[in-house]
Design a protein around this motif. Structure first.
Motif, PDB file in Angstrom:
ATOM      1  N   GLY A  50       0.577  -1.389  -0.078  1.00  0.00           N
ATOM      2  CA  GLY A  50       0.136  -0.085  -0.009  1.00  0.00           C
ATOM      3  C   GLY A  50       0.728   1.292  -0.058  1.00  0.00           C
ATOM      4  O   GLY A  50       0.490   2.131  -0.696  1.00  0.00           O
ATOM      5  N   LEU A  51       1.948   1.252   0.778  1.00  0.00           N
ATOM      6  CA  LEU A  51       2.974   2.330   0.863  1.00  0.00           C
ATOM      7  C   LEU A  51       3.414   2.543  -0.386  1.00  0.00           C
ATOM      8  O   LEU A  51       3.514   3.577  -0.931  1.00  0.00           O
TER       9      LEU A  51
ATOM     10  N   LEU B 169       1.032   3.991  -2.756  1.00  0.00           N
ATOM     11  CA  LEU B 169       0.775   5.569  -2.459  1.00  0.00           C
ATOM     12  C   LEU B 169       1.762   6.396  -3.035  1.00  0.00           C
ATOM     13  O   LEU B 169       1.723   7.040  -3.606  1.00  0.00           O
ATOM     14  N   TYR B 170       3.237   6.089  -2.347  1.00  0.00           N
ATOM     15  CA  TYR B 170       3.969   6.743  -2.910  1.00  0.00           C
ATOM     16  C   TYR B 170       4.648   6.885  -4.327  1.00  0.00           C
ATOM     17  O   TYR B 170       4.628   8.165  -4.951  1.00  0.00           O
TER      18      TYR B 170
ATOM     19  N   VAL C 289       1.943   8.558  -6.281  1.00  0.00           N
ATOM     20  CA  VAL C 289       2.082  10.348  -6.193  1.00  0.00           C
ATOM     21  C   VAL C 289       3.167  10.698  -7.202  1.00  0.00           C
ATOM     22  O   VAL C 289       2.848  11.555  -7.955  1.00  0.00           O
TER      23      VAL C 289
ATOM     24  N   THR D 178      -4.455   5.035  -8.229  1.00  0.00           N
ATOM     25  CA  THR D 178      -3.552   4.212  -7.617  1.00  0.00           C
ATOM     26  C   THR D 178      -3.009   4.625  -6.378  1.00  0.00           C
ATOM     27  O   THR D 178      -2.959   3.759  -5.370  1.00  0.00           O
ATOM     28  N   ALA D 179      -2.564   5.720  -6.062  1.00  0.00           N
ATOM     29  CA  ALA D 179      -2.133   6.199  -4.955  1.00  0.00           C
ATOM     30  C   ALA D 179      -3.183   6.342  -3.853  1.00  0.00           C
ATOM     31  O   ALA D 179      -2.907   6.008  -2.408  1.00  0.00           O
ATOM     32  N   VAL D 180      -4.400   6.441  -4.228  1.00  0.00           N
ATOM     33  CA  VAL D 180      -5.510   6.638  -3.477  1.00  0.00           C
ATOM     34  C   VAL D 180      -5.836   5.088  -2.814  1.00  0.00           C
ATOM     35  O   VAL D 180      -6.034   4.827  -1.497  1.00  0.00           O
TER      36      VAL D 180
ATOM     37  N   GLY E 237      -3.748   2.630  -2.615  1.00  0.00           N
ATOM     38  CA  GLY E 237      -2.840   2.448  -1.862  1.00  0.00           C
ATOM     39  C   GLY E 237      -2.834   3.114  -0.414  1.00  0.00           C
ATOM     40  O   GLY E 237      -2.497   2.393   0.569  1.00  0.00           O
ATOM     41  N   ALA E 238      -3.481   4.237  -0.321  1.00  0.00           N
ATOM     42  CA  ALA E 238      -3.636   4.720   0.939  1.00  0.00           C
ATOM     43  C   ALA E 238      -4.871   3.905   1.624  1.00  0.00           C
ATOM     44  O   ALA E 238      -4.870   4.086   2.728  1.00  0.00           O
TER      45      ALA E 238
END
Length: 178
Positions: free
Chosen positions: A13-14, A17-18, A21, A50-52, A54-55
């Protein structure tokens, strides 16, 4: 879910997220004409989604997290060195009048920073991501030197696609493991 699966899910997930972004940021680098501009906007939107996701994975993975303080310190030092090298290099390129090569330098530094992260994050696929980003940086440099195509167009598009692809892969690997 075992503690190892929990940690793996959180780390995926991190990563999503990273990297989601940063893929969004890379997709904003190129100054492109239509229809490529529209494709970059769509890719940027996909990277944000994808970032969301992941969050959300990270938020759902809250709980008893085992921290490895030594690995956290190594990670922080590697990322700080990356930002310092990219920032200093960008300033130097701007001072000497070679601003168009800043995306090439930054992409190369980002690619190189993944190599020392392999043992820290325990993910051998980071070798491939780092190498691919270095190849994109080289392709951007060569393209800018021998054609009228801007390095930022090659590097921004290539780096964005690689980071987005890896972020999606991290989520898929975790989903498949469940």
């Amino acid at each position: 879910m075992s503690r190892l699966e929990f940690q793996s899910r959180r780390e995926a997930g991190l990563a999503a997220l990273y990297l989601g972004v940063f893929a969004t940021i890379w997709f904003s680098v190129p100054a492109a004409e239509q229809p490529l501009r529209a494709l970059l906007v769509v890719a940027s939107g996909a990277a944000l989604v994808t970032a969301v996701v992941g969050a959300v994975v990270v938020a759902r993975s809250r709980g008893d997290i085992v921290r490895d303080r030594a690995a956290d310190r190594r990670y922080l030092l590697i990322v700080l060195a990356e930002f310092a090298a990219a920032g200093l290099g960008a300033v130097l390129l701007a001072v000497v009048g070679w601003s168009e090569f800043i995306p090439v330098l930054v992409c190369a530094v980002v690619g190189l920073h993944f190599f020392p992260l392999v043992p820290v994050l325990r993910d051998p696929l980071l070798w491939l991501l780092g190498a691919a980003l270095c190849v994109v940086a080289l392709a951007g440099l060569i393209t800018a030197l021998v054609t009228a195509v801007a390095a930022g167009l090659v590097v921004g598009t290539g780096a964005g696609l690689l980071l987005l692809g890896y972020a999606v892969l991290a989520l898929l690997r975790t989903a498949r493991a469940r």
